[in-house]
Enzyme design. Structure first.
Site, PDB file in Angstrom:
ATOM      1  N   LYS A 158      -9.583  -6.310   9.856  1.00 30.20           N
ATOM      2  CA  LYS A 158      -9.328  -7.247  10.953  1.00 30.20           C
ATOM      3  C   LYS A 158      -9.397  -6.566  12.311  1.00 30.20           C
ATOM      4  CE  LYS A 158      -6.611 -10.458   8.163  1.00 30.20           C
ATOM      5  NZ  LYS A 158      -7.011  -9.853   6.886  1.00 30.20           N
ATOM      6  N   VAL A 211      -6.178  -6.358  -0.260  1.00 36.80           N
ATOM      7  CA  VAL A 211      -5.914  -5.807  -1.586  1.00 36.80           C
ATOM      8  C   VAL A 211      -5.314  -6.903  -2.452  1.00 36.80           C
ATOM      9  CG1 VAL A 211      -5.676  -3.397  -0.944  1.00 36.80           C
ATOM     10  CG2 VAL A 211      -3.703  -4.898  -0.758  1.00 36.80           C
ATOM     11  N   SER A 267       1.571  -8.673  -0.596  1.00 34.92           N
ATOM     12  CA  SER A 267       2.374  -9.761  -0.045  1.00 34.92           C
ATOM     13  C   SER A 267       1.529 -10.525   0.972  1.00 34.92           C
ATOM     14  CB  SER A 267       3.630  -9.196   0.634  1.00 34.92           C
ATOM     15  OG  SER A 267       3.281  -8.320   1.680  1.00 34.92           O
ATOM     16  N   SER A 288      13.132  -1.037   5.809  1.00 35.19           N
ATOM     17  CA  SER A 288      13.845  -1.990   4.966  1.00 35.19           C
ATOM     18  C   SER A 288      14.667  -1.233   3.926  1.00 35.19           C
ATOM     19  CB  SER A 288      12.863  -2.932   4.258  1.00 35.19           C
ATOM     20  OG  SER A 288      13.503  -3.643   3.218  1.00 35.19           O
ATOM     21  N   GLU A 289      15.979  -1.406   3.968  1.00 34.11           N
ATOM     22  CA  GLU A 289      16.856  -0.707   3.031  1.00 34.11           C
ATOM     23  C   GLU A 289      16.543  -1.118   1.589  1.00 34.11           C
ATOM     24  OE1 GLU A 289      21.658  -0.040   2.303  1.00 34.11           O
ATOM     25  OE2 GLU A 289      20.911  -1.961   3.060  1.00 34.11           O
ATOM     26  N   GLU A 339      -7.536 -16.750  12.692  1.00 30.55           N
ATOM     27  CA  GLU A 339      -8.183 -16.458  11.418  1.00 30.55           C
ATOM     28  C   GLU A 339      -9.693 -16.592  11.521  1.00 30.55           C
ATOM     29  OE1 GLU A 339      -7.445 -17.481   6.721  1.00 30.55           O
ATOM     30  OE2 GLU A 339      -7.106 -19.052   8.186  1.00 30.55           O
ATOM     31  N   LYS A 342       1.429  -7.237   9.321  1.00 30.13           N
ATOM     32  CA  LYS A 342       0.043  -7.563   8.978  1.00 30.13           C
ATOM     33  C   LYS A 342      -0.234  -9.048   8.791  1.00 30.13           C
ATOM     34  CE  LYS A 342       0.914  -6.773   4.068  1.00 30.13           C
ATOM     35  NZ  LYS A 342       0.557  -5.996   2.869  1.00 30.13           N
ATOM     36  N   ILE A 374       0.830  -1.202   0.000  1.00 25.94           N
ATOM     37  CA  ILE A 374       0.000   0.000   0.000  1.00 25.94           C
ATOM     38  C   ILE A 374       0.867   1.254   0.000  1.00 25.94           C
ATOM     39  CG2 ILE A 374      -1.615   1.364   1.370  1.00 25.94           C
ATOM     40  CD1 ILE A 374      -2.949  -0.838  -0.130  1.00 25.94           C
TER      41      ILE A 374
END
Length: 643
Positions: free
Chosen positions: A419, A458, A462, A321-322, A559, A377, A299
């Protein structure tokens, strides 16, 4: 079949012959054809077949052949590839034959050869047929032989894209179109590129007749709704479905009509987006400094792509995160150059939990608007890493929000999740607590306007089921689904980002905006659709000889069977038809501050039971592992009922 295979192998060997050798064969053949044309012309004139009888006549015909070959070579006839011979090549042949005829007439006159005057005329006609006809005959033989090797396909859509696709495939090496199908009844029975256009109702008959390997969808400008209906119509057939690129990619030159792609799940689940409001999209962006946390995520990166289209003065990419930061910075820099945009892009390595660093970044760049997309997430991972999940999702939001107030940031938009509604997992509970943090801060101060935007899955993110299903299908299965009745909402990434930006421009602060996610989708049905549209059959008890099985693995910890977007029914509309405002419960600031202090102590001690109990006691609707057990029991009951 054996003879056909031998012919194809012979043809392949001939086609692989070095180019100079093939040119030599053509020159030799042309010489014989020209000599034969002269003999034929003379025989037709004299009534009998006679070879040249005098030295002058031999000199004329041999010199004519040599000059003709030279002219053919100079005009490029021997550079033409026979299998791709264009109609324009006939002009070259005609000019060459005319030159050959003129040479024959001139030489016979100067050398005083005994050649009747009508022979050159007949010679021209025979030579034209021989030289041109043999080339087109060889071309048709090659194309016909190659056509035997090509996979047959049916094209859905007989418009401009379909016509161009059929033409491109005809000259390609892999596929040959055998028929068109189209929804337009005016086209039925007509021919396009030499192929008949059929009614879609005849698709079953066409599949039995031609046994195509694929159905190619050539409707790049069709709406999502129309494409979805077409795919639902094609799903029952055991033929793989592919599509040409979208109209925007074709117009921009990013793709050609001959480039085939697998069906995007957007075509199955996506809906036609509503054109964004320019006023809402640019309200908190144009001419301002904007920061996106988690800028390298699914996103976050799409938000950045959308934001630079609305003229921010500077875009700050905040990412821990590089590698992710490098990728999105490089992509955006390339876009700025390509589209001639004058926007400063700044990449910042950092974690939202580091309040001092965040405050320094906000003050240094004078940030006006924040889109906070950084979060953990993945539900099962957070169930096993409760402390880290709380630290990142709750305290990351809290510290960045307080830094925003101190730096006098005007707007702060939190990307939340469905959620967060009656959460059965730590991920949802942490996002709901993050919402409560912003609601409390909105009531406590007037410096920063805090907005929560809540939506579901979405497509293509990932951890999404869609790329997982694609990978499993490409490996030959099985496709894993947690439960036959599990249902999820889906939205395309670009639409989600647009709606987030527009929702962030609404409200006065503290609101929870909910995006209209459309109709919920049964994951098991999605898996079956993808299997069928990739050209496979589902393997189950009713069809044990199928290709790919669906295996139900059971609900994972935390879940749900069904996701929700609202805690209650207290929701009102907004000026945007796909953005609603939920009136959710909030906590007073002092009460929230006390809860966060206790939560921080539990995290410092890595006391996961303490964290779980505290989250359960807060008004989040979270019942921890109890809800997981209950959810599994509901799933088992539902599975027994459906079985």
């Amino acid at each position: 079949m054996g003879k056909r295979k031998n012919l194809i192998q012979l043809l392949d060997r001939l086609l692989e012959t070095p180019r100079p050798v093939k040119r030599g064969i053509c020159v030799t053949l042309d010489a014989f054809l020209l000599f034969g044309a002269y003999l034929g012309a003379k025989a037709l004139r004299m009534g009998t077949l006679e070879f040249p009888s005098t030295l002058e006549e031999w000199s004329v015909i041999s010199t004519t052949i040599a000059v003709s070959i030279f002219i053919f070579a100079r005009t490029g006839l021997y550079r033409a590839i026979l299998r791709h011979l264009a109609p324009q090549a006939m002009t070259t042949v005609l000019l060459g034959v005319m030159s050959s005829t003129v040479t024959l007439v001139a030489l016979s006159f100067f050398l005083r050869a005994d050649i009747p005057r009508t022979v050159p005329v007949i010679y021209a006609a025979i030579a034209l047929i021989a030289i041109g006809g043999t080339r087109y005959m060889v071309r048709n033989v090659i194309i016909g032989m190659q056509r035997w090797q090509k996979q047959k396909v049916i094209i859905y859509g007989a418009g401009n894209a379909g016509s161009q696709l059929a033409s491109a495939l005809h000259f390609g090496q892999e596929y040959e179109a055998v028929a068109f199908i189209d929804d337009n009844p005016k086209l039925h029975g007509n021919t396009v590129q030499g192929l008949t256009v059929y009614n879609p109702n005849l698709l079953h008959t066409l599949i039995l007749r031609y046994a195509p390997s694929k159905i190619l969808l050539a409707m790049p400008s069709a709406s999502h709704e129309k494409r979805r209906k077409i795919l639902q119509q094609l799903e029952p057939f055991p033929v793989k479905v592919q599509t040409v690129a979208g109209i925007s990619d074709l117009v921009s030159g990013k793709a050609t009509v001959a480039e085939l792609r697998d069906i995007d799940v957007e075509d199955l689940l996506g809906r036609d987006p509503i054109a964004p409001s320019t006023e809402l999209m640019s309200k908190n962006i144009e001419g301002r400094v904007v920061l996106v946390s988690g800028a390298g995520g699914t996103i976050g990166s799409e938000l950045c792509r959308q934001l630079i289209q609305y003229g921010p003065a500077k875009l700050v990419l905040f990412e821990q995160s590089e590698y992710a930061l490098y990728n999105i910075h490089r992509e955006l820099s390339h876009t700025l150059i390509k589209e001639h945009l004058d926007i400063e892009i700044v990449g910042v390595l950092g974690n939202a939990q580091n309040r001092r660093h965040a405050l320094n970044v906000l003050k240094k760049h004078k940030v006006c608007t924040i889109y906070h997309a950084a979060a953990y997430k993945h539900v099962p991972i957070l169930e096993d890493n409760i402390c880290e999940g709380v630290q990142n999702n709750v305290f990351g939001t809290w510290h960045l929000a307080q830094a925003a107030i101190e730096a006098k940031v005007e707007n702060f938009v939190l990307i939340s999740s469905d959620k967060a509604v009656r959460p059965t997992n730590l991920m949802g509970a942490s996002k709901r607590l993050a919402e409560l943090c912003l609601q409390a801060l909105a009531q406590e101060q007037q410096v920063t306007r805090f907005i929560n935007v809540r939506f579901g899955n979405v497509l293509g993110s990932s951890g999404s089921v869609v790329p997982l299903f694609k990978e499993q299908i490409s490996r030959g299965g099985p496709v894993t689904v947690t439960h036959p009745e599990v249902v999820r909402y889906f939205m395309t990434i670009p639409e989600a980002a647009q709606l987030v930006i527009q929702a962030g421009a609404l409200g006065s602060g503290g609101e929870v905006f909910v995006l209209d996610m459309g109709e919920p989708v049964k994951i098991a049905d999605l898996a079956k659709q993808m299997i069928h549209l990739y050209g496979f059959k589902e393997k189950d008890d009713n069809n044990p000889s199928g290709d790919i099985a669906i295996v139900y693995t059971g609900l994972r910890p935390g879940e749900k069977l069904y996701e929700e977007l609202l805690i209650g029914n207290n929701v009102v509309g907004t000026v945007h038809p796909r953005i609603m405002k939920a009136r959710e419960i909030s906590l007073p600031f002092a009460e929230l501050q006390k809860a966060l202090d206790n939560l921080k102590s539990f995290c410092a001690l890595i006391d996961e039971p303490g964290i779980t109990k505290l989250m359960r006691d807060l008004p989040l609707g979270y019942s921890g592992q109890e809800s997981v057990t209950q959810n599994r029991q509901e799933a088992q009951t539902s599975a027994m009922q459906s079985g």
